[in-house]
Motif scaffolding. Structure first.
Motif, PDB file in Angstrom:
ATOM      1  N   LEU A 146      -1.691  -5.187 -13.009  1.00  0.00           N
ATOM      2  CA  LEU A 146      -0.932  -7.024 -13.288  1.00  0.00           C
ATOM      3  C   LEU A 146       0.362  -6.551 -13.553  1.00  0.00           C
ATOM      4  N   ILE A 147       1.108  -5.599 -14.885  1.00  0.00           N
ATOM      5  CA  ILE A 147       2.452  -6.016 -14.966  1.00  0.00           C
ATOM      6  C   ILE A 147       2.556  -5.134 -14.083  1.00  0.00           C
ATOM      7  N   SER A 148       2.585  -4.165 -13.455  1.00  0.00           N
ATOM      8  CA  SER A 148       3.278  -3.702 -12.710  1.00  0.00           C
ATOM      9  C   SER A 148       3.480  -4.240 -10.922  1.00  0.00           C
ATOM     10  N   GLU A 149       3.055  -5.083 -10.706  1.00  0.00           N
ATOM     11  CA  GLU A 149       2.822  -6.334  -9.695  1.00  0.00           C
ATOM     12  C   GLU A 149       4.193  -6.841  -9.220  1.00  0.00           C
ATOM     13  N   PRO A 150       4.489  -7.490 -10.558  1.00  0.00           N
ATOM     14  CA  PRO A 150       6.655  -7.662  -9.262  1.00  0.00           C
ATOM     15  C   PRO A 150       7.014  -6.414  -9.461  1.00  0.00           C
ATOM     16  N   TYR A 185       5.904  -3.687  -7.543  1.00  0.00           N
ATOM     17  CA  TYR A 185       5.035  -3.512  -6.385  1.00  0.00           C
ATOM     18  C   TYR A 185       5.571  -4.920  -4.861  1.00  0.00           C
ATOM     19  N   ARG A 186       5.747  -6.093  -5.620  1.00  0.00           N
ATOM     20  CA  ARG A 186       6.549  -6.555  -4.867  1.00  0.00           C
ATOM     21  C   ARG A 186       7.696  -6.588  -3.871  1.00  0.00           C
ATOM     22  N   VAL A 187       8.224  -6.642  -4.897  1.00  0.00           N
ATOM     23  CA  VAL A 187       9.973  -5.659  -4.895  1.00  0.00           C
ATOM     24  C   VAL A 187      10.185  -4.990  -3.517  1.00  0.00           C
ATOM     25  N   ILE A 188       9.077  -3.362  -4.171  1.00  0.00           N
ATOM     26  CA  ILE A 188       9.206  -2.069  -2.969  1.00  0.00           C
ATOM     27  C   ILE A 188       8.352  -3.035  -1.871  1.00  0.00           C
ATOM     28  N   LEU A 189       7.579  -4.105  -1.529  1.00  0.00           N
ATOM     29  CA  LEU A 189       7.636  -4.156  -0.678  1.00  0.00           C
ATOM     30  C   LEU A 189       8.004  -5.393   0.424  1.00  0.00           C
ATOM     31  N   LEU A 190       8.980  -5.510  -0.053  1.00  0.00           N
ATOM     32  CA  LEU A 190       9.560  -6.389   0.671  1.00  0.00           C
ATOM     33  C   LEU A 190      11.031  -5.289   1.702  1.00  0.00           C
ATOM     34  N   HIS A 191      10.414  -3.957   1.288  1.00  0.00           N
ATOM     35  CA  HIS A 191      11.046  -2.944   2.114  1.00  0.00           C
ATOM     36  C   HIS A 191       9.722  -2.383   2.788  1.00  0.00           C
ATOM     37  N   ARG A 192       9.964  -3.127   4.455  1.00  0.00           N
ATOM     38  CA  ARG A 192       9.008  -2.166   5.396  1.00  0.00           C
ATOM     39  C   ARG A 192       9.136  -1.983   5.814  1.00  0.00           C
ATOM     40  N   ASN A 193      10.541  -1.838   6.155  1.00  0.00           N
ATOM     41  CA  ASN A 193      10.857  -0.639   7.084  1.00  0.00           C
ATOM     42  C   ASN A 193      10.413   0.945   6.947  1.00  0.00           C
ATOM     43  N   LEU A 194      10.308   0.746   5.887  1.00  0.00           N
ATOM     44  CA  LEU A 194       9.834   2.252   4.984  1.00  0.00           C
ATOM     45  C   LEU A 194       8.333   2.450   4.968  1.00  0.00           C
ATOM     46  N   GLU A 195       7.076   1.711   6.410  1.00  0.00           N
ATOM     47  CA  GLU A 195       6.302   2.331   6.254  1.00  0.00           C
ATOM     48  C   GLU A 195       6.222   3.555   7.145  1.00  0.00           C
ATOM     49  N   PRO A 196       6.903   3.467   8.257  1.00  0.00           N
ATOM     50  CA  PRO A 196       6.862   4.729   8.903  1.00  0.00           C
ATOM     51  C   PRO A 196       7.446   5.700   8.770  1.00  0.00           C
ATOM     52  N   LEU A 197       8.183   5.725   7.818  1.00  0.00           N
ATOM     53  CA  LEU A 197       8.564   7.486   6.596  1.00  0.00           C
ATOM     54  C   LEU A 197       7.804   7.352   6.170  1.00  0.00           C
ATOM     55  N   VAL A 198       7.005   6.293   5.198  1.00  0.00           N
ATOM     56  CA  VAL A 198       5.876   6.850   3.829  1.00  0.00           C
ATOM     57  C   VAL A 198       4.844   7.645   5.188  1.00  0.00           C
ATOM     58  N   ILE A 199       4.357   7.403   5.771  1.00  0.00           N
ATOM     59  CA  ILE A 199       3.431   7.635   6.381  1.00  0.00           C
ATOM     60  C   ILE A 199       4.021   8.853   7.672  1.00  0.00           C
ATOM     61  N   GLY A 200       4.826   9.269   8.099  1.00  0.00           N
ATOM     62  CA  GLY A 200       5.597  10.391   9.073  1.00  0.00           C
ATOM     63  C   GLY A 200       5.690  11.089   7.926  1.00  0.00           C
ATOM     64  N   SER A 201       5.889  11.172   6.768  1.00  0.00           N
ATOM     65  CA  SER A 201       6.782  12.564   6.010  1.00  0.00           C
ATOM     66  C   SER A 201       5.355  12.359   5.317  1.00  0.00           C
ATOM     67  N   LYS A 202       3.968  12.213   5.230  1.00  0.00           N
ATOM     68  CA  LYS A 202       3.085  12.559   4.489  1.00  0.00           C
ATOM     69  C   LYS A 202       2.875  12.573   3.608  1.00  0.00           C
ATOM     70  N   ILE A 203       3.581  11.502   2.527  1.00  0.00           N
ATOM     71  CA  ILE A 203       3.592  10.871   1.228  1.00  0.00           C
ATOM     72  C   ILE A 203       2.447  10.354   1.015  1.00  0.00           C
ATOM     73  N   SER A 204       2.246   9.114   1.745  1.00  0.00           N
ATOM     74  CA  SER A 204       0.786   9.213   1.987  1.00  0.00           C
ATOM     75  C   SER A 204       0.799   7.847   2.817  1.00  0.00           C
ATOM     76  N   ASP A 218       1.277   0.101   1.015  1.00  0.00           N
ATOM     77  CA  ASP A 218       0.783  -0.541   0.456  1.00  0.00           C
ATOM     78  C   ASP A 218       0.326   0.389  -0.838  1.00  0.00           C
ATOM     79  N   ARG A 219      -0.380   1.731  -0.444  1.00  0.00           N
ATOM     80  CA  ARG A 219      -0.935   2.697  -1.669  1.00  0.00           C
ATOM     81  C   ARG A 219       0.161   3.839  -2.322  1.00  0.00           C
ATOM     82  N   TYR A 220       1.440   3.699  -1.719  1.00  0.00           N
ATOM     83  CA  TYR A 220       2.697   4.040  -1.795  1.00  0.00           C
ATOM     84  C   TYR A 220       3.077   3.075  -2.774  1.00  0.00           C
ATOM     85  N   ALA A 221       3.452   2.109  -2.210  1.00  0.00           N
ATOM     86  CA  ALA A 221       4.306   1.281  -3.455  1.00  0.00           C
ATOM     87  C   ALA A 221       3.199   0.606  -4.397  1.00  0.00           C
TER      88      ALA A 221
END
Length: 297
Positions: A16-20, A22-41, A45-48
């Motif tokens: 709950l405290i980290s929700e703001p 989390y919302r800021v990171i979610l704005l960078h949706r262009n990172l989604e293929p990078l996060v999955i393709g790099s095998k970080i997460s 959503d989980r990475y955020a």
């Protein structure tokens, strides 16, 4: 049971405290293929979520540490609290957020170099399977069952293709989806080519051989470029190694004529021989090793 409930309550409070954040990171949706393709997460959503919690811990930890440090100097609670808030919000938060955004790109780029170097092994294995007459879906299934240990660097792509096919997604769409997240240009080209064959028909083994031929041509150009770059780096290092004694000799003569009290020549010699030269040598070795590692198959 009480311990589990306490842990769950604490986790909910932190989320709950980290929700703001989390919302800021979610704005960078262009990172989604990078996060999955790099095998970080496995999901953006989980990475955020994890990144927002890490940023929160960094803000809180730095805030507490800086407030104690500042209070020991100024002995004023109000000033230390204000300074800690400013440091946390204006310095720590932007830096931590920038790091959370930059890490996927960095890891994605590293994995791209690794997959490109290992691509011939995947292409040859897949070509042999397809040449035996089995279909594309069956070939990827065989890759996962029999060859995944040898092709461990491509486990994400192979498993994702098979998982998408198992849940009923057409094979051409499954291949296109995986091509969207893989960091390897050659792997992306292979998946797109096989998707076209699966959709309109054709010989998939021919596609794989054609892509492999193109890869060999690009690899030859890359080797030539890397050799030239290493040659330039070695020439720079050699020039540096030859110039250092000359420069030190000239400086020694100048110090004899015009000594500087605040900067003894012995300190300059120590700084150059035991700090500057080792750092430069190690840096050159790391750069060359990184360049060569991209060519290892």
């Amino acid at each position: 049971m009480k311990r589990l409930n306490l842990f769950k309550a604490l986790e909910d409070v932190m989320a709950l405290i980290s929700e703001p954040i989390y919302r800021v990171i979610l704005l960078h949706r262009n990172l989604e293929p990078l996060v999955i393709g790099s095998k970080i997460s496995s999901s953006f959503d989980r990475y955020a979520r994890i990144s927002s919690l890490c940023i929160l811990f960094a803000i809180v930890g730095t805030g507490i540490t800086s407030s104690i440090f500042i209070y020991n100097y100024v002995k004023n609670v109000f000033i230390s609290i204000v300074a800690c808030i400013l440091i946390s919000i204006c310095v720590v938060f932007p830096l931590a957020l920038a790091l959370a955004i930059a890490i996927p790109s960095f890891v994605y780029s590293n994995r791209r170099s690794l997959l490109e170097a290992k691509f011939p092994l995947l292409a040859m294995t897949l070509s042999l399977l397809l040449a035996s007459g089995i279909g594309i879906a069956k070939a990827f299934n065989e890759l996962e069952k029999r060859f995944l240990e040898e092709l461990k660097y491509f486990d994400l792509e192979v498993r994702m293709v098979n998982s998408l096919i198992r849940i009923g997604i057409p094979i051409d769409e499954a291949l296109h989806r995986v091509s969207y997240i893989t960091p390897s240009p050659s792997m992306k080209e292979l998946l797109v080519g096989l998707a076209s064959v699966a959709r309109v028909g054709g010989d998939p083994a021919t596609i794989v051989n054609s892509i492999m031929a193109g890869y060999i041509d690009r690899y030859g150009i890359l080797v030539e470029k890397t050799v030239n770059d290493i040659g330039i780096m070695m020439e720079m290092y050699l020039a540096f190694a030859l110039l250092v004694p000359v420069v030190l000799g000239s400086i020694a003569v100048l110090f004899l004529l015009y000594p500087i009290p605040m900067l003894p020549f012995e300190a300059l010699m120590f700084l150059t021989i035991f700090i500057l030269i080792p750092i430069a040598s190690i840096t050159i070795l790391i750069i060359v090793d990184t360049m060569v590692s991209k060519l290892r198959v």
